[in-house]
Design a protein around this motif. Structure first.
Motif, mmCIF file in Angstrom:
data_model
loop_
_atom_site.group_PDB
_atom_site.id
_atom_site.type_symbol
_atom_site.label_atom_id
_atom_site.label_comp_id
_atom_site.label_asym_id
_atom_site.label_seq_id
_atom_site.Cartn_x
_atom_site.Cartn_y
_atom_site.Cartn_z
ATOM 1 N N GLY A 24 0.825 -1.209 0.000
ATOM 2 C CA GLY A 24 0.000 0.000 0.000
ATOM 3 C C GLY A 24 0.854 1.253 0.000
ATOM 4 N N ALA A 25 1.875 1.271 0.826
ATOM 5 C CA ALA A 25 2.771 2.429 0.887
ATOM 6 C C ALA A 25 3.520 2.597 -0.432
ATOM 7 C CB ALA A 25 3.758 2.266 2.045
ATOM 8 N N ASP A 26 3.961 1.499 -1.000
ATOM 9 C CA ASP A 26 4.674 1.562 -2.284
ATOM 10 C C ASP A 26 3.763 2.074 -3.389
ATOM 11 O OD1 ASP A 26 6.965 0.611 -1.069
ATOM 12 O OD2 ASP A 26 6.716 -1.446 -1.805
ATOM 13 N N LEU A 27 2.520 1.612 -3.397
ATOM 14 C CA LEU A 27 1.571 2.069 -4.416
ATOM 15 C C LEU A 27 1.266 3.557 -4.239
ATOM 16 C CD1 LEU A 27 -0.142 1.322 -6.845
ATOM 17 C CD2 LEU A 27 -1.948 0.610 -5.251
ATOM 18 N N ALA A 28 1.120 4.000 -2.990
ATOM 19 C CA ALA A 28 0.877 5.426 -2.727
ATOM 20 C C ALA A 28 2.041 6.274 -3.245
ATOM 21 C CB ALA A 28 0.650 5.666 -1.231
ATOM 22 N N LYS A 29 3.253 5.777 -3.089
ATOM 23 C CA LYS A 29 4.419 6.494 -3.616
ATOM 24 C C LYS A 29 4.392 6.501 -5.140
ATOM 25 C CE LYS A 29 7.409 5.220 0.216
ATOM 26 N NZ LYS A 29 8.476 4.310 0.626
ATOM 27 N N LYS A 68 -13.760 8.739 -4.783
ATOM 28 C CA LYS A 68 -13.064 10.014 -4.589
ATOM 29 C C LYS A 68 -11.670 9.980 -5.226
ATOM 30 C CE LYS A 68 -14.103 12.637 -1.631
ATOM 31 N NZ LYS A 68 -14.504 13.719 -0.766
ATOM 32 N N ILE A 69 -10.966 8.861 -5.099
ATOM 33 C CA ILE A 69 -9.648 8.749 -5.732
ATOM 34 C C ILE A 69 -9.802 8.892 -7.246
ATOM 35 C CG2 ILE A 69 -7.791 7.133 -6.336
ATOM 36 C CD1 ILE A 69 -8.009 6.054 -3.440
ATOM 37 N N LYS A 70 -10.756 8.188 -7.809
ATOM 38 C CA LYS A 70 -10.929 8.177 -9.261
ATOM 39 C C LYS A 70 -11.449 9.511 -9.810
ATOM 40 C CE LYS A 70 -10.940 4.784 -11.452
ATOM 41 N NZ LYS A 70 -9.974 4.410 -12.433
ATOM 42 N N LYS A 71 -12.452 10.105 -9.129
ATOM 43 C CA LYS A 71 -13.127 11.285 -9.668
ATOM 44 C C LYS A 71 -12.726 12.605 -9.019
ATOM 45 C CE LYS A 71 -17.236 8.624 -10.825
ATOM 46 N NZ LYS A 71 -18.659 8.425 -10.508
ATOM 47 N N GLY A 72 -12.045 12.546 -7.870
ATOM 48 C CA GLY A 72 -11.727 13.754 -7.124
ATOM 49 C C GLY A 72 -12.910 14.184 -6.274
ATOM 50 N N GLY A 73 -12.774 15.291 -5.583
ATOM 51 C CA GLY A 73 -13.859 15.786 -4.745
ATOM 52 C C GLY A 73 -13.409 16.983 -3.940
ATOM 53 N N SER A 74 -14.347 17.537 -3.184
ATOM 54 C CA SER A 74 -14.018 18.690 -2.350
ATOM 55 C C SER A 74 -15.036 18.838 -1.229
ATOM 56 C CB SER A 74 -13.978 19.971 -3.177
ATOM 57 O OG SER A 74 -15.263 20.246 -3.704
ATOM 58 N N MET A 82 -9.571 17.715 -4.000
ATOM 59 C CA MET A 82 -8.721 16.604 -4.403
ATOM 60 C C MET A 82 -8.970 16.388 -5.892
ATOM 61 S SD MET A 82 -8.443 12.780 -2.920
ATOM 62 C CE MET A 82 -7.769 11.459 -3.892
ATOM 63 N N PRO A 83 -7.920 16.456 -6.700
ATOM 64 C CA PRO A 83 -8.122 16.277 -8.139
ATOM 65 C C PRO A 83 -8.410 14.817 -8.473
ATOM 66 C CG PRO A 83 -5.789 16.450 -7.662
ATOM 67 C CD PRO A 83 -6.513 16.706 -6.368
ATOM 68 N N PRO A 84 -9.026 14.566 -9.623
ATOM 69 C CA PRO A 84 -9.211 13.181 -10.061
ATOM 70 C C PRO A 84 -7.857 12.536 -10.361
ATOM 71 C CG PRO A 84 -10.036 14.733 -11.711
ATOM 72 C CD PRO A 84 -9.571 15.529 -10.536
ATOM 73 N N ASN A 85 -7.805 11.244 -10.240
ATOM 74 C CA ASN A 85 -6.562 10.501 -10.461
ATOM 75 C C ASN A 85 -6.772 9.419 -11.513
ATOM 76 O OD1 ASN A 85 -4.533 11.422 -8.248
ATOM 77 N ND2 ASN A 85 -6.546 11.346 -7.273
ATOM 78 N N PRO A 86 -6.835 9.799 -12.785
ATOM 79 C CA PRO A 86 -7.111 8.819 -13.849
ATOM 80 C C PRO A 86 -5.991 7.796 -14.029
ATOM 81 C CG PRO A 86 -6.531 10.941 -14.795
ATOM 82 C CD PRO A 86 -6.662 11.144 -13.305
ATOM 83 N N GLN A 87 -4.819 8.065 -13.478
ATOM 84 C CA GLN A 87 -3.697 7.129 -13.585
ATOM 85 C C GLN A 87 -3.850 5.943 -12.633
ATOM 86 O OE1 GLN A 87 -3.631 9.927 -11.827
ATOM 87 N NE2 GLN A 87 -2.289 9.719 -10.067
ATOM 88 N N VAL A 88 -4.859 5.988 -11.757
ATOM 89 C CA VAL A 88 -5.109 4.915 -10.795
ATOM 90 C C VAL A 88 -6.269 4.075 -11.316
ATOM 91 C CG1 VAL A 88 -5.753 4.385 -8.411
ATOM 92 C CG2 VAL A 88 -4.324 6.385 -8.888
ATOM 93 N N ASN A 89 -6.010 2.774 -11.561
ATOM 94 C CA ASN A 89 -7.096 1.911 -12.037
ATOM 95 C C ASN A 89 -7.948 1.438 -10.851
ATOM 96 O OD1 ASN A 89 -6.044 -0.575 -10.934
ATOM 97 N ND2 ASN A 89 -4.661 -0.752 -12.694
ATOM 98 N N ASP A 90 -9.024 0.739 -11.134
ATOM 99 C CA ASP A 90 -9.962 0.331 -10.088
ATOM 100 C C ASP A 90 -9.305 -0.561 -9.033
ATOM 101 O OD1 ASP A 90 -11.983 1.771 -11.337
ATOM 102 O OD2 ASP A 90 -12.832 0.021 -12.340
ATOM 103 N N ALA A 91 -8.511 -1.521 -9.452
ATOM 104 C CA ALA A 91 -7.855 -2.431 -8.506
ATOM 105 C C ALA A 91 -6.862 -1.661 -7.626
ATOM 106 C CB ALA A 91 -7.146 -3.553 -9.251
ATOM 107 N N GLU A 92 -6.136 -0.742 -8.212
ATOM 108 C CA GLU A 92 -5.188 0.063 -7.437
ATOM 109 C C GLU A 92 -5.917 0.965 -6.447
ATOM 110 O OE1 GLU A 92 -1.637 0.489 -10.767
ATOM 111 O OE2 GLU A 92 -3.331 1.877 -10.821
ATOM 112 N N ALA A 93 -7.030 1.560 -6.881
ATOM 113 C CA ALA A 93 -7.810 2.420 -5.990
ATOM 114 C C ALA A 93 -8.310 1.612 -4.796
ATOM 115 C CB ALA A 93 -8.971 3.057 -6.738
ATOM 116 N N LYS A 94 -8.777 0.416 -5.048
ATOM 117 C CA LYS A 94 -9.255 -0.445 -3.949
ATOM 118 C C LYS A 94 -8.108 -0.777 -2.998
ATOM 119 C CE LYS A 94 -11.735 -4.608 -2.854
ATOM 120 N NZ LYS A 94 -12.916 -5.337 -3.187
#
Length: 104
Positions: A24-29, A68-74, A82-94
């Motif tokens: 998880g920490a590695d993926l966050a980095k 929220k990771i995928k679409k962003g929010g405020s 928080m901006p959207p993060n399109p570089q993160v796929n569904d499995a990574e977001a989970k």
């Protein structure tokens, strides 16, 4: 013999938990999450331990945070969006959300 097997099982469980934490920490980095977040202190966004505490009793937290990771929010943690993060796929977001929610 039974004690050895029990000790080996416990060691395996502990190692898998450590591997999960490291993954998880590695993926966050890798996904650049740590540019705005840290585990134990507010940076631009909230500390991950604060996110985990806020959503501890929320049964729908995983789905909300994946979204929220995928679409962003405020508005949840203040005025900074928080901006959207399109570089993160569904499995990574989970995986990221499960890791964040595991923080103490």
């Amino acid at each position: 013999m039974k004690q050895i097997l029990t000790a080996a099982a416990i060691a395996g469980l502990l190692a898998s938990g450590a591997a999960f934490a490291d993954a998880g920490a590695d993926l966050a980095k890798t996904k650049n999450c740590l540019a705005c977040h840290a585990v134990d202190k507010k940076v631009v966004g909230p500390a991950y331990k604060d996110v985990a505490a806020k959503y501890k009793a929320d049964k729908g937290a995983e789905a909300k945070l994946i979204d929220k990771i995928k679409k962003g929010g405020s508005g949840v943690w203040g005025n900074v969006p928080m901006p959207p993060n399109p570089q993160v796929n569904d499995a990574e977001a989970k995986q990221l959300v499960q890791w964040v929610l595991s923080q103490k």
